[in-house]
Motif scaffolding. Structure first.
Motif, PDB file in Angstrom:
ATOM      1  N   SER A   1       1.445   1.053 -10.061  1.00  0.00           N
ATOM      2  CA  SER A   1       1.586   2.496  -9.862  1.00  0.00           C
ATOM      3  C   SER A   1       1.562   2.846  -8.384  1.00  0.00           C
ATOM      4  CB  SER A   1       0.463   3.233 -10.594  1.00  0.00           C
ATOM      5  OG  SER A   1       0.488   2.951 -11.975  1.00  0.00           O
ATOM      6  N   LEU A   2       0.622   2.275  -7.634  1.00  0.00           N
ATOM      7  CA  LEU A   2       0.512   2.577  -6.204  1.00  0.00           C
ATOM      8  C   LEU A   2       1.754   2.109  -5.444  1.00  0.00           C
ATOM      9  CD1 LEU A   2      -3.229   1.638  -5.558  1.00  0.00           C
ATOM     10  CD2 LEU A   2      -2.241   3.930  -5.765  1.00  0.00           C
ATOM     11  N   LEU A   3       2.271   0.924  -5.792  1.00  0.00           N
ATOM     12  CA  LEU A   3       3.459   0.427  -5.102  1.00  0.00           C
ATOM     13  C   LEU A   3       4.674   1.297  -5.416  1.00  0.00           C
ATOM     14  CD1 LEU A   3       4.749  -1.684  -3.286  1.00  0.00           C
ATOM     15  CD2 LEU A   3       5.076  -3.131  -5.305  1.00  0.00           C
ATOM     16  N   SER A   4       4.796   1.724  -6.650  1.00  0.00           N
ATOM     17  CA  SER A   4       5.906   2.613  -7.009  1.00  0.00           C
ATOM     18  C   SER A   4       5.829   3.913  -6.220  1.00  0.00           C
ATOM     19  CB  SER A   4       5.887   2.900  -8.513  1.00  0.00           C
ATOM     20  OG  SER A   4       6.951   3.748  -8.879  1.00  0.00           O
ATOM     21  N   MET A   5       4.615   4.458  -6.085  1.00  0.00           N
ATOM     22  CA  MET A   5       4.439   5.681  -5.290  1.00  0.00           C
ATOM     23  C   MET A   5       4.861   5.471  -3.841  1.00  0.00           C
ATOM     24  SD  MET A   5       0.678   6.904  -6.610  1.00  0.00           S
ATOM     25  CE  MET A   5       0.282   7.009  -8.355  1.00  0.00           C
ATOM     26  N   ALA A   6       4.466   4.320  -3.272  1.00  0.00           N
ATOM     27  CA  ALA A   6       4.784   4.039  -1.873  1.00  0.00           C
ATOM     28  C   ALA A   6       6.289   3.909  -1.660  1.00  0.00           C
ATOM     29  CB  ALA A   6       4.064   2.771  -1.425  1.00  0.00           C
ATOM     30  N   ILE A   7       6.977   3.286  -2.600  1.00  0.00           N
ATOM     31  CA  ILE A   7       8.434   3.130  -2.492  1.00  0.00           C
ATOM     32  C   ILE A   7       9.123   4.484  -2.586  1.00  0.00           C
ATOM     33  CG2 ILE A   7      10.468   2.185  -3.664  1.00  0.00           C
ATOM     34  CD1 ILE A   7       8.694  -0.231  -4.428  1.00  0.00           C
ATOM     35  N   GLN A   8       8.676   5.302  -3.523  1.00  0.00           N
ATOM     36  CA  GLN A   8       9.271   6.635  -3.655  1.00  0.00           C
ATOM     37  C   GLN A   8       9.030   7.479  -2.406  1.00  0.00           C
ATOM     38  OE1 GLN A   8       8.640   8.557  -7.584  1.00  0.00           O
ATOM     39  NE2 GLN A   8       7.875   6.559  -8.278  1.00  0.00           N
TER      40      GLN A   8
ATOM     41  N   LEU B   1      -1.363  -7.496  -1.440  1.00  0.00           N
ATOM     42  CA  LEU B   1      -1.438  -6.091  -1.866  1.00  0.00           C
ATOM     43  C   LEU B   1      -2.875  -5.583  -1.851  1.00  0.00           C
ATOM     44  CD1 LEU B   1       0.934  -6.595  -4.920  1.00  0.00           C
ATOM     45  CD2 LEU B   1       1.519  -5.228  -2.904  1.00  0.00           C
ATOM     46  N   ALA B   2      -3.726  -6.203  -1.047  1.00  0.00           N
ATOM     47  CA  ALA B   2      -5.166  -5.974  -1.142  1.00  0.00           C
ATOM     48  C   ALA B   2      -5.619  -4.612  -0.652  1.00  0.00           C
ATOM     49  CB  ALA B   2      -5.910  -7.075  -0.372  1.00  0.00           C
ATOM     50  N   THR B   3      -4.833  -3.952   0.206  1.00  0.00           N
ATOM     51  CA  THR B   3      -5.230  -2.665   0.777  1.00  0.00           C
ATOM     52  C   THR B   3      -4.059  -1.683   0.710  1.00  0.00           C
ATOM     53  OG1 THR B   3      -4.493  -3.228   3.018  1.00  0.00           O
ATOM     54  CG2 THR B   3      -6.743  -3.882   2.400  1.00  0.00           C
ATOM     55  N   PRO B   4      -4.338  -0.387   0.838  1.00  0.00           N
ATOM     56  CA  PRO B   4      -3.236   0.583   0.880  1.00  0.00           C
ATOM     57  C   PRO B   4      -2.247   0.290   2.002  1.00  0.00           C
ATOM     58  CG  PRO B   4      -5.296   1.716   0.458  1.00  0.00           C
ATOM     59  CD  PRO B   4      -5.655   0.286   0.750  1.00  0.00           C
ATOM     60  N   ALA B   5      -2.736  -0.166   3.144  1.00  0.00           N
ATOM     61  CA  ALA B   5      -1.835  -0.481   4.259  1.00  0.00           C
ATOM     62  C   ALA B   5      -0.901  -1.622   3.895  1.00  0.00           C
ATOM     63  CB  ALA B   5      -2.650  -0.825   5.505  1.00  0.00           C
ATOM     64  N   ARG B   6      -1.412  -2.623   3.222  1.00  0.00           N
ATOM     65  CA  ARG B   6      -0.563  -3.752   2.814  1.00  0.00           C
ATOM     66  C   ARG B   6       0.436  -3.320   1.738  1.00  0.00           C
ATOM     67  NH1 ARG B   6      -4.144  -9.369   2.859  1.00  0.00           N
ATOM     68  NH2 ARG B   6      -4.886  -9.149   5.015  1.00  0.00           N
ATOM     69  N   ILE B   7       0.021  -2.453   0.863  1.00  0.00           N
ATOM     70  CA  ILE B   7       0.955  -1.945  -0.148  1.00  0.00           C
ATOM     71  C   ILE B   7       2.107  -1.213   0.525  1.00  0.00           C
ATOM     72  CG2 ILE B   7       1.217  -0.232  -2.000  1.00  0.00           C
ATOM     73  CD1 ILE B   7      -1.538  -1.074  -3.017  1.00  0.00           C
ATOM     74  N   ARG B   8       1.812  -0.390   1.525  1.00  0.00           N
ATOM     75  CA  ARG B   8       2.874   0.325   2.237  1.00  0.00           C
ATOM     76  C   ARG B   8       3.795  -0.645   2.979  1.00  0.00           C
ATOM     77  NH1 ARG B   8      -1.438   4.036   3.105  1.00  0.00           N
ATOM     78  NH2 ARG B   8      -1.921   3.078   5.116  1.00  0.00           N
ATOM     79  N   SER B   9       3.212  -1.723   3.541  1.00  0.00           N
ATOM     80  CA  SER B   9       4.024  -2.724   4.240  1.00  0.00           C
ATOM     81  C   SER B   9       4.971  -3.434   3.276  1.00  0.00           C
ATOM     82  CB  SER B   9       3.109  -3.745   4.923  1.00  0.00           C
ATOM     83  OG  SER B   9       3.848  -4.778   5.530  1.00  0.00           O
ATOM     84  N   VAL B  10       4.470  -3.804   2.093  1.00  0.00           N
ATOM     85  CA  VAL B  10       5.301  -4.440   1.071  1.00  0.00           C
ATOM     86  C   VAL B  10       6.395  -3.481   0.613  1.00  0.00           C
ATOM     87  CG1 VAL B  10       5.286  -5.246  -1.327  1.00  0.00           C
ATOM     88  CG2 VAL B  10       3.582  -6.113   0.290  1.00  0.00           C
ATOM     89  N   ALA B  11       6.047  -2.205   0.474  1.00  0.00           N
ATOM     90  CA  ALA B  11       7.040  -1.207   0.047  1.00  0.00           C
ATOM     91  C   ALA B  11       8.206  -1.140   1.032  1.00  0.00           C
ATOM     92  CB  ALA B  11       6.371   0.160  -0.085  1.00  0.00           C
ATOM     93  N   LYS B  12       7.920  -1.234   2.323  1.00  0.00           N
ATOM     94  CA  LYS B  12       8.987  -1.202   3.327  1.00  0.00           C
ATOM     95  C   LYS B  12       9.917  -2.401   3.177  1.00  0.00           C
ATOM     96  CE  LYS B  12       6.271   1.335   6.785  1.00  0.00           C
ATOM     97  NZ  LYS B  12       5.586   1.250   8.101  1.00  0.00           N
TER      98      LYS B  12
END
Length: 423
Positions: A79-86, A13-24
């Motif tokens: 919080s960031l991961l929740s935003m990405a999922i939504q 989860l180190a970067t915004p791009a990785r957070i978005r990838s995990v969210a997918k």
């Protein structure tokens, strides 16, 4: 509804791009009809940065205030991961440890979970929301924010999986799973498709950093299956569960260079000497990794202790005090030692096991200082400079490496394969 608990470490989860990838990945699992609870660590090196910030202000930060500071890292991630999922069209909600009902004892920076009151999580799952939980943290019985110690997000995930009745807990990291050795030291280390709790505990306690040992102990007590999987790609990873077949077999090699050896020489023989020394070390917060003793001269004995290198100064001070109290002649300390261990359930029942280990190290001209064994491991104290050679020699001896053709084929993927620092 089937509930899946997933845990994602800081590197994943180190970067915004990785957070978005995990969210997918999470949204795909939710759309398959499962209830999803996700436990997250702080992004990247956030925890270490916050700890460094605290120590730049005061050399010995109060533990309560450290807990207040360090829990901020996981709150950012959740919080960031929740935003990405939504943003991907799925409903999600983030909770801190206290909002999740994780109740701990009062030990700041190293708390233990006493119970989980997961009613709020269950209500959100019933609304078909993905629940994101900040790992590593809880609230004490005195309503104080607490943290669970290094690797605490693993413990959070396992405890939640048990509380919610999940069949297994998925641990996502930036490696393929549990390997037979550290690939930075042993090129071509193989992926283990499955491993027992006991074997994993030995690996975790002797240098492997993919899983926190307390989380494995908790899973074993409740027979919860763990699955360690890569957060990038679709690898099946490693399954950790109860042993199903009796198979004395070497499963892995671990090594540790961050240890120290201390010896209390010529201790007068007394039934109480050893217990007093070990008790004093424990009271000072020094964890004894291994212990050896041998006969000294003139009705004395020599006591040797292997400790973490970070505990060397404290251990030396304690042993010097004990030497004066019990009449021991001297304390010797050495930092130039390392540990290499062979892991596998029942391996010491094999009659030729020690012979093969000693022969493999001898062929590589590696001197063995001391040996410690248990039902699931054989550990050798060796010169620190020889640790890498020893790990490779033992991996060759017990066929723990990929064939050379497989190594050359997999080497060009560009993915990191070494065990990451604890997340």
């Amino acid at each position: 509804m089937k509930v899946i608990v997933q845990k994602y470490g800081g590197t994943s989860l180190a970067t915004p791009a990785r957070i978005r990838s995990v969210a997918k990945r999470i949204v795909a699992a939710r759309r398959a009809g499962c209830g999803i609870v996700v436990v997250v660590s702080a992004m990247g090196d956030t925890t270490e940065q916050l700890l460094g910030l605290a120590r730049s202000v005061i050399s010995q930060p109060p533990r309560r205030e450290l807990d207040m500071l360090l829990t901020a890292g996981e709150r950012v991630t959740m919080s960031l991961l929740s935003m990405a999922i939504q943003d991907l069209g799925s409903e999600a909600i983030s909770f801190t440890g206290s909002q999740s009902g994780i109740i701990t004892d009062t030990s700041h920076t190293n708390a233990h979970i006493l119970e989980i009151r997961a009613d709020r999580i269950r209500r959100e799952l019933a609304k078909k929301r993905v629940v994101i939980v900040a790992g590593f943290q809880g609230v004490s019985v005195e309503r104080e924010v607490t943290t669970l110690g290094r690797g605490g997000s693993d413990i959070t995930a396992v405890a939640l999986a048990i509380s919610l009745g999940a069949r297994e807990c998925e641990i996502y990291t930036d490696v393929d799973g549990i390997l037979t050795a550290d690939p930075r030291v042993v090129p071509g280390a193989r992926l283990l498709p499955e491993i027992t709790y006991d074997e994993m505990l030995e690996l975790a306690g002797l240098g492997a950093r993919v899983l926190q040992s307390r989380s494995v102990e908790l899973a074993a007590r409740h027979h919860l299956t763990l699955r360690v999987r890569p957060s990038i790609g679709e690898g099946t990873g490693t399954v950790i569960r109860d042993e199903t077949l009796e198979r004395p077999e070497v499963r892995g090699v671990t090594h540790d260079e961050a240890i120290a050896l201390l010896s209390l020489r010529r201790v007068p023989r007394s039934p109480r000497s050893l217990s007093q020394v070990v008790t004093s070390l424990a009271n000072a917060g020094v964890a004894v990794r291994f212990f050896f003793h041998g006969a000294g001269a003139e009705k004395t004995t020599d006591l040797s202790f292997v400790v973490n290198e970070s505990d060397l100064a404290t251990a030396r001070r304690v042993l010097a005090s004990e030497a004066r109290r019990i009449g021991a002649r001297e304390v010797r300390a050495s930092k130039g030692v390392g540990l290499v261990s062979v892991i596998g359930v029942g391996i010491t029942r094999s009659p030729d096991m020690l012979a093969r280990i000693f022969t493999a190290l001898s062929r590589s001209r590696i001197h063995i200082g001391s040996v410690s064994t248990s039902e699931t491991r054989v550990s050798c104290i060796i010169p620190q400079s020889a640790v890498g050679r020893a790990a490779r020699a033992l991996a060759r001896e017990f066929d723990l490496m990929k064939p050379r053709t497989a190594r050359s084929t997999s080497g060009g993927r560009g993915r990191k394969r070494a065990s990451a620092p604890r997340e």
